[in-house]
Design a protein around this motif. Structure first.
Motif, PDB file in Angstrom:
ATOM      1  N   MET A   1       0.823  -1.185   0.000  1.00  0.00           N
ATOM      2  CA  MET A   1       0.000   0.000   0.000  1.00  0.00           C
ATOM      3  C   MET A   1       0.878   1.265   0.000  1.00  0.00           C
ATOM      4  N   LEU A   2       1.969   1.219   0.788  1.00  0.00           N
ATOM      5  CA  LEU A   2       2.862   2.387   0.832  1.00  0.00           C
ATOM      6  C   LEU A   2       3.517   2.632  -0.527  1.00  0.00           C
ATOM      7  N   GLU A   3       3.833   1.572  -1.234  1.00  0.00           N
ATOM      8  CA  GLU A   3       4.417   1.741  -2.571  1.00  0.00           C
ATOM      9  C   GLU A   3       3.434   2.442  -3.508  1.00  0.00           C
ATOM     10  N   LYS A   4       2.147   2.143  -3.370  1.00  0.00           N
ATOM     11  CA  LYS A   4       1.123   2.810  -4.180  1.00  0.00           C
ATOM     12  C   LYS A   4       1.029   4.291  -3.818  1.00  0.00           C
ATOM     13  N   VAL A   5       1.111   4.596  -2.524  1.00  0.00           N
ATOM     14  CA  VAL A   5       1.075   5.993  -2.070  1.00  0.00           C
ATOM     15  C   VAL A   5       2.261   6.754  -2.664  1.00  0.00           C
ATOM     16  N   ILE A   6       3.433   6.144  -2.612  1.00  0.00           N
ATOM     17  CA  ILE A   6       4.638   6.788  -3.146  1.00  0.00           C
ATOM     18  C   ILE A   6       4.532   6.973  -4.657  1.00  0.00           C
ATOM     19  N   ALA A   7       3.959   5.989  -5.345  1.00  0.00           N
ATOM     20  CA  ALA A   7       3.794   6.098  -6.801  1.00  0.00           C
ATOM     21  C   ALA A   7       2.876   7.270  -7.163  1.00  0.00           C
ATOM     22  N   LYS A   8       1.846   7.507  -6.358  1.00  0.00           N
ATOM     23  CA  LYS A   8       0.921   8.612  -6.621  1.00  0.00           C
ATOM     24  C   LYS A   8       1.511   9.962  -6.233  1.00  0.00           C
ATOM     25  N   ASP A   9       2.238   9.982  -5.101  1.00  0.00           N
ATOM     26  CA  ASP A   9       2.825  11.235  -4.628  1.00  0.00           C
ATOM     27  C   ASP A   9       4.219  10.949  -4.067  1.00  0.00           C
ATOM     28  N   PRO A  10       5.247  11.147  -4.889  1.00  0.00           N
ATOM     29  CA  PRO A  10       6.610  10.772  -4.487  1.00  0.00           C
ATOM     30  C   PRO A  10       7.278  11.715  -3.486  1.00  0.00           C
ATOM     31  N   ASP A  11       6.539  12.638  -2.909  1.00  0.00           N
ATOM     32  CA  ASP A  11       7.136  13.569  -1.961  1.00  0.00           C
ATOM     33  C   ASP A  11       6.564  13.447  -0.552  1.00  0.00           C
ATOM     34  N   ILE A  12       5.987  12.304  -0.235  1.00  0.00           N
ATOM     35  CA  ILE A  12       5.417  12.100   1.103  1.00  0.00           C
ATOM     36  C   ILE A  12       6.467  11.414   1.977  1.00  0.00           C
ATOM     37  N   PHE A  13       7.102  12.211   2.795  1.00  0.00           N
ATOM     38  CA  PHE A  13       8.177  11.721   3.661  1.00  0.00           C
ATOM     39  C   PHE A  13       7.742  10.543   4.524  1.00  0.00           C
ATOM     40  N   LEU A  14       6.599  10.656   5.153  1.00  0.00           N
ATOM     41  CA  LEU A  14       6.127   9.623   6.073  1.00  0.00           C
ATOM     42  C   LEU A  14       5.984   8.260   5.388  1.00  0.00           C
TER      43      LEU A  14
END
Length: 185
Positions: free
Chosen positions: A1-14
């Protein structure tokens, strides 16, 4: 799930922080490295991410690459003993015995009974051909944790360098006995 979040928005530090921690817990250090690099890029003053990246690099066998990460951590947290010990260990792995000695001695100033610092300091002194200076540290480490084999093996090397082969043989035998005992438990 975190990989999907990063793919959508690559600037989310958390997201990088959490994904890096998951990889670290799973001991998947090679996957953790690029994720933690990105976390450090997004928050360059984050001590925790520099430490985690240093650990991932170290555990991946990239000892030289781990050094600058641990160096940043000790600058950000100069009293953190564990960070100094990991930096000292990385220095030893990269052939920088003098720097390893300096880091372990910083720990010993505030925690003179720290087994890890005594062992690292003693080993680094022996590696840098100062066995007479390393022996007291190694003897103290052996007294603190008498069930550990490593101080005895390092003392054997120190005694060998000093030409004291009887003492070296005794310590080597004790180190082997302790190592065998631990492997049988």
């Amino acid at each position: 799930m975190l990989e999907k979040v990063i793919a959508k928005d690559p600037d989310i530090f958390l997201a990088y922080r959490q994904l890096g921690q998951i990889y670290m817990v799973r001991s998947d250090f090679k996957k953790a490295v690029p994720v933690l690099r990105k976390a450090v890029e997004l928050r360059p003053d984050s001590m925790k991410e520099h430490f985690e990246l240093g650990m991932a690099l170290y555990q991946s066998g990239e000892f030289a690459a781990s050094v600058p990460e641990f160096e940043k951590v000790v600058v950000l947290a100069p009293t953190w003993e564990q960070a100094h010990l990991f930096l000292a260990t990385a220095y030893i792995k990269t052939g920088h015995a003098r720097e390893a000695i300096a880091e372990s001695e910083k720990v010993l100033k505030v925690a003179p009974e720290n087994y890890g610092a005594l062992l690292l300091d003693g080993r680094a002194l022996v590696l840098s051909k100062h066995p007479e200076a390393g022996l007291p540290k190694l003897k103290k480490a052996a007294a603190i944790l008498p069930q550990e084999a490593e101080p005895h093996m390092a003392m054997a090397e120190a005694y060998s360098q000093l030409g004291r082969e009887t003492d070296a043989a005794r310590e080597r035998a004790e180190g082997k006995r302790l190592a065998a005992r631990l492997s049988n438990e």
